[in-house]
Design an enzyme around this catalytic site. Structure first.
Site, PDB file in Angstrom:
ATOM      1  N   ASN A  34       0.915   7.299  -6.028  1.00  0.00           N
ATOM      2  CA  ASN A  34       0.081   7.554  -4.837  1.00  0.00           C
ATOM      3  C   ASN A  34       0.688   8.673  -3.990  1.00  0.00           C
ATOM      4  O   ASN A  34       0.776   9.801  -4.516  1.00  0.00           O
ATOM      5  CB  ASN A  34      -0.324   6.280  -4.081  1.00  0.00           C
ATOM      6  CG  ASN A  34       0.770   5.384  -3.588  1.00  0.00           C
ATOM      7  OD1 ASN A  34       1.628   4.973  -4.352  1.00  0.00           O
ATOM      8  ND2 ASN A  34       0.745   5.043  -2.328  1.00  0.00           N
ATOM      9  N   ASP A  35       1.106   8.433  -2.780  1.00  0.00           N
ATOM     10  CA  ASP A  35       1.429   9.520  -1.848  1.00  0.00           C
ATOM     11  C   ASP A  35       2.453  10.526  -2.384  1.00  0.00           C
ATOM     12  O   ASP A  35       3.457  10.123  -2.978  1.00  0.00           O
ATOM     13  CB  ASP A  35       2.059   8.970  -0.570  1.00  0.00           C
ATOM     14  CG  ASP A  35       1.358   7.755  -0.010  1.00  0.00           C
ATOM     15  OD1 ASP A  35       0.323   7.351  -0.537  1.00  0.00           O
ATOM     16  OD2 ASP A  35       1.876   7.216   0.980  1.00  0.00           O
ATOM     17  N   GLN A  51       5.159   8.462  -4.557  1.00  0.00           N
ATOM     18  CA  GLN A  51       5.117   7.007  -4.683  1.00  0.00           C
ATOM     19  C   GLN A  51       4.737   6.646  -6.111  1.00  0.00           C
ATOM     20  O   GLN A  51       3.716   7.126  -6.637  1.00  0.00           O
ATOM     21  CB  GLN A  51       4.073   6.439  -3.706  1.00  0.00           C
ATOM     22  CG  GLN A  51       4.458   6.546  -2.249  1.00  0.00           C
ATOM     23  CD  GLN A  51       5.534   5.548  -1.890  1.00  0.00           C
ATOM     24  OE1 GLN A  51       5.264   4.381  -1.710  1.00  0.00           O
ATOM     25  NE2 GLN A  51       6.779   6.014  -1.781  1.00  0.00           N
ATOM     26  N   PHE A  95       8.894   3.076   0.378  1.00  0.00           N
ATOM     27  CA  PHE A  95       7.625   3.657   0.787  1.00  0.00           C
ATOM     28  C   PHE A  95       7.821   5.127   1.188  1.00  0.00           C
ATOM     29  O   PHE A  95       8.906   5.683   1.060  1.00  0.00           O
ATOM     30  CB  PHE A  95       7.011   2.831   1.925  1.00  0.00           C
ATOM     31  CG  PHE A  95       6.157   1.671   1.452  1.00  0.00           C
ATOM     32  CD1 PHE A  95       6.258   1.155   0.172  1.00  0.00           C
ATOM     33  CD2 PHE A  95       5.227   1.085   2.310  1.00  0.00           C
ATOM     34  CE1 PHE A  95       5.457   0.095  -0.257  1.00  0.00           C
ATOM     35  CE2 PHE A  95       4.418   0.029   1.897  1.00  0.00           C
ATOM     36  CZ  PHE A  95       4.527  -0.470   0.611  1.00  0.00           C
ATOM     37  N   SER A  96       6.755   5.706   1.746  1.00  0.00           N
ATOM     38  CA  SER A  96       6.712   7.170   1.899  1.00  0.00           C
ATOM     39  C   SER A  96       7.717   7.719   2.903  1.00  0.00           C
ATOM     40  O   SER A  96       8.179   7.015   3.799  1.00  0.00           O
ATOM     41  CB  SER A  96       5.308   7.599   2.296  1.00  0.00           C
ATOM     42  OG  SER A  96       4.473   7.442   1.174  1.00  0.00           O
TER      43      SER A  96
HETATM   44  N1  DQQ Z   1       1.421   4.380   0.909  1.00  0.00           N
HETATM   45  C1  DQQ Z   1       0.814   4.370   2.193  1.00  0.00           C
HETATM   46  C2  DQQ Z   1       1.935   4.624   3.105  1.00  0.00           C
HETATM   47  C3  DQQ Z   1       3.045   3.906   2.455  1.00  0.00           C
HETATM   48  C4  DQQ Z   1       2.828   4.126   1.012  1.00  0.00           C
HETATM   49  C5  DQQ Z   1      -0.299   5.356   2.256  1.00  0.00           C
HETATM   50  C6  DQQ Z   1       3.241   3.001   0.163  1.00  0.00           C
HETATM   51  O1  DQQ Z   1       1.739   4.188   4.401  1.00  0.00           O
HETATM   52  O2  DQQ Z   1       4.296   4.325   2.884  1.00  0.00           O
HETATM   53  O3  DQQ Z   1      -1.002   5.455   1.075  1.00  0.00           O
HETATM   54  O4  DQQ Z   1       3.038   3.263  -1.207  1.00  0.00           O
END
Ligand code: DQQ
Length: 482
Positions: A34-35, A51, A95-96
């Protein structure tokens, strides 16, 4: 299947058979992404962290994946950068976050999460001393653990974004005020370790800008400052908003705001590169059920990096990096076609699932004009990218994108008012299940579509208008990056 350094290229080759899988956008060898995280240009090379769940195509036990590029287009996969530490502040997920260089040492500032529901969110550091290959977590983590009292909740508190002013580091964190809406908190520190909470940089109300904010970016652009954030709408990842304004005495006054993307692009992260460009990557979410993502063995794509600018009217401008042009292959061009005489869809000369299209229309005053892509010869499957001159709206119609009833079929649409006489200037990237559309550098619709038929590769000019015209159209088949 778990990704290891031995099976990376075999996994990529195996998944390359999947027609929904992009061939010129970055995505990991397999499993979940993801991010974008920790973007940094180091010794001239661009490093993208992201991520990542390296075991399955689902959001669970987030790690940081890592890839490096010399040209922003071709990427080499590198070993995982961050892995949750049992018993540590990131035991259920890293996380991000972002990357900065502190006294010559590359440093991640990221959110560690604990608890089954990621309910304990604190901010952590990690450093690298071997050209970003391996990362050592700071023994004193977390460096920020207390949610400011005005949040009136202590669960949502994440995604640090850090910059330097003079001798001081500044950091923004995204959060939520219970029963009100999103909030961005501003901090400062002399050393990245000791942080002082200052005040909110911006706060919102749920009805307008969503329930929880995530992934803030705050940076100067031209003579203004820009805040970009991602917002949960209800309990789900929703839209990305931006604010352009003045920043003085550590207070931000937004003057203009907008929606950065109207469909799948979420949680973007930006950096300034050595050429002074402000570059943005965004996670392109899937639009199909999680079971299909797990069975496909991969989920999530990074956008082609975009260069941000301030447009003359003060809005945020964007366009794909020029480096993308090196992938252009077979080319076809058209000019000056009156659309009033177009009685049926006009097939265009370059087909396929990996295309770049640049089309300039005079949309006229009524009716619609645009293109269909990923179209089967009989039109049973097709995605239409249309401009409605009267409604002044840009639409990616997905009703017929796929014969699969389980994927999303709702249209993605965006207001796109043009000044009288202004032309519609479309940049379109088609890549497997990704369609990135940017109109006049300011309206972005990044859609995901999943055609089922092997012959859904056509591209047509489409219109229903009495006075619209195509001014110019260039299309290129795009070469794969692997
Ligand atoms: N994804 C969210 C963030 C977080 C991350 C946004 C976790 O807030 O840190 O997609 O995978």
């Amino acid at each position: 299947m778990l990704i290891t350094s031995e099976n990376t290229s075999a996994l990529r080759q195996q998944l390359a058979q999947d027609p929904h899988r992009p061939t010129f956008h970055y995505l990991p060898p397999a499993n979940w992404m993801n991010d974008p995280n920790g973007l940094i240009q180091w010794n001239g090379k661009y490093h993208l962290f992201y991520q990542h769940n390296p075991e399955v195509a689902a959001h669970y036990a987030m790690h940081w994946g890592h890839a490096v590029s010399e040209d922003l287009i071709h990427w080499q996969d590198l070993p995982l950068a961050l892995t949750p530490t049992p018993g540590g502040p990131d035991e259920t997920g890293c996380f991000s976050g972002c990357a900065v260089v502190n006294n010559g040492v590359p440093t991640f500032v990221y959110t560690g999460v604990r608890g089954e529901q990621h309910e304990i969110q604190t901010q952590c550091l990690a450093t690298s001393r071997d050209d970003l290959l391996t990362w050592k977590k700071y023994a004193g983590n977390p460096v920020i653990s207390q949610v400011p009292a005005e949040a009136k909740q202590n669960r949502d508190f994440r995604d640090p974004f850090v910059w330097r002013e003079g001798d001081t580091w500044y950091l923004v964190l995204a959060s939520r005020v219970a029963d009100v809406g999103g909030i961005i908190f501003l901090y400062r520190s002399p050393d990245l370790i000791h942080w002082e909470y200052m005040h909110p940089l911006l706060s919102g109300i749920e009805a307008k800008h969503g329930r929880t904010w995530e992934c803030p970016n705050f940076f100067p652009l031209g003579d203004k400052w820009v805040l970009i954030l991602s917002a949960h709408i209800g309990m789900k990842t929703g839209l990305v908003f931006y604010f352009v304004g003045e920043y003085h005495n550590h207070r931000f006054t937004p003057e203009i705001e907008g929606t950065f993307d109207y469909a799948s692009l979420y949680a973007p992260l930006t950096i300034q590169d050595d050429q002074g460009r402000r570059l943005l990557w965004g996670w392109l979410r899937e639009a199909r059920p999680i079971g299909q993502q797990v069975r496909a063995g991969w989920s999530g794509v990074q956008s082609i990096p975009r260069v941000l600018s301030l447009l003359p009217d003060g809005r945020l401008g964007m366009e794909p990096v020029a480096e993308l042009e090196k992938l252009r292959g077979a080319h076809q061009a058209y000019q000056n076609i009156s659309l009033a005489t177009l009685s049926s869809d006009k097939p265009l000369g370059v087909n396929g699932r990996a295309l770049e299209i640049r089309a300039v229309f005079d949309p006229g005053t009524t009716g619609t004009c645009g293109l269909s892509v990923l179209a089967s010869p009989d039109g049973a499957e097709q995605t239409r990218i249309l401009y409605d001159a009267q409604a002044r709206q840009l639409v990616v119609e997905r009703a017929h994108s796929s014969l699969d009833p389980y994927v999303e079929h709702a249209a993605n649409s965006a207001p796109h008012p043009l000044a009288p006489g202004e032309l519609l200037d479309l940049r379109i990237l088609v890549d497997g299940s990704v369609i990135e559309v940017i109109a006049n550098q300011c309206t972005s619709i990044t859609s995901r579509v999943y055609p089922t038929r092997a012959d859904s590769t056509g591209c047509n000019l489409v219109a229903q208008t009495s006075d619209g015209a195509l001014r110019s159209l260039d299309m290129w088949a795009m070469r794969p990056i692997w």
